[in-house]
Scaffold this active site. Sequence first.
Site, short mmCIF file in Angstrom:
data_model
loop_
_atom_site.label_atom_id
_atom_site.label_comp_id
_atom_site.label_asym_id
_atom_site.label_seq_id
_atom_site.Cartn_x
_atom_site.Cartn_y
_atom_site.Cartn_z
CE LYS A 120 -4.43 -1.54 1.79
NZ LYS A 120 -5.47 -1.36 2.81
CE LYS A 202 -9.24 -10.94 -2.76
NZ LYS A 202 -8.83 -10.70 -1.41
CE LYS A 205 -13.43 -2.64 -1.54
NZ LYS A 205 -14.12 -3.26 -0.43
#
Length: 336
Positions: A120, A202, A205
């Site tokens: 991240k 994967k 969203k």
Amino acid sequence: MCEENINAAPKRVLSCIQPSGMLTLGNYLGALKNWVAMQEEFDCTFAVADLHAITVRQEPAALRSQIYSTYAILLALGIDPEKNTVFIQSHVPEHTALSWLLSCNTQFGEMSRMTQFKDKSAKHPENVNVGLFSYPVLMAADILLYKPDFVPVGADQKQHLEIARDIAIRFNNKYGDIFTVPEPYIPKAGARIMSLQDPAKKMSKSDDNQNSWVAILDSKDDIIRKFKRAVTDSDAVVRMADDKPGISNLITIYSAVTDKTVAEVEREFEGKGYGDFKLAVGEAVADTLAPIKQRYDEIIKDKKALETLYKEGAQKAEYVARKTYFKAMKKVGFVL
Ligand code: TRP
């Protein structure tokens, strides 16, 4: 069966989901469908992890509506707020409070090894905030406050659950028996759903390509269109195989929503083309999600009723959380 088993209190389960953006078919088949099933067997605590969401930037109005929406989806899926404890993380201040005690018992070095932090912070180099770094400590607090026996988590959260266990063990060794050390719960049927556009990734969203994911609240037309466009191969045989990741993903999805085995699905589409199959998957998914969307539309309309439920949920949660928190405070040496 022995007497003890019959009379034993049900095991406790805890899990949380972040309200960051739309929940997807991947969230449903990979995790939430299991939450619904687990409430039959376990004493469940489920939360909307809104505090975790702000480790990446959120637009305030969007965050607010996503918190409502995520809570409403949990209810629409059939999670019973009477039978379980269903609440919003930020409504129970013990989460942030306990995370301070835990932070002071967690090493900088062990947090630095968290792969999600590394990923991240590489993805958002302009906002590598301290919250993003200590996120697993807050997650440990979420878990340890409720003394769950099991925590269902996907592969991407396994490392965080490990660290929560390490923190609990260390804390208990230092201050006495306070926390239950939870086990990961690997569901019998938890499907890993991949992107419809790039089956090596994967379903997520946060993927910029909107055709790569299906939202739980998507309309039937959108769902069917996305499945029609799903990336497959040129072999035109509906069969599960490592070198056919696109079709394999569609088979996984179809099998999960229809409760048919992979062999049954392969047999059903023997001799049929990909066009027929993709349409069938789209329709089966749309049929599964339609009643959820319908219930959601009802629930989200009545903000007052929703508010009553999340407030009751927070009260139930806090009753448990307070006890654990104050016990920990006392053992650490604070004056109560
Ligand atoms: N970090 C988890 C995720 O992003 C959400 C989460 C927060 C969680 N607290 C938790 C999951 C406690 C399990 C238990 O998916």
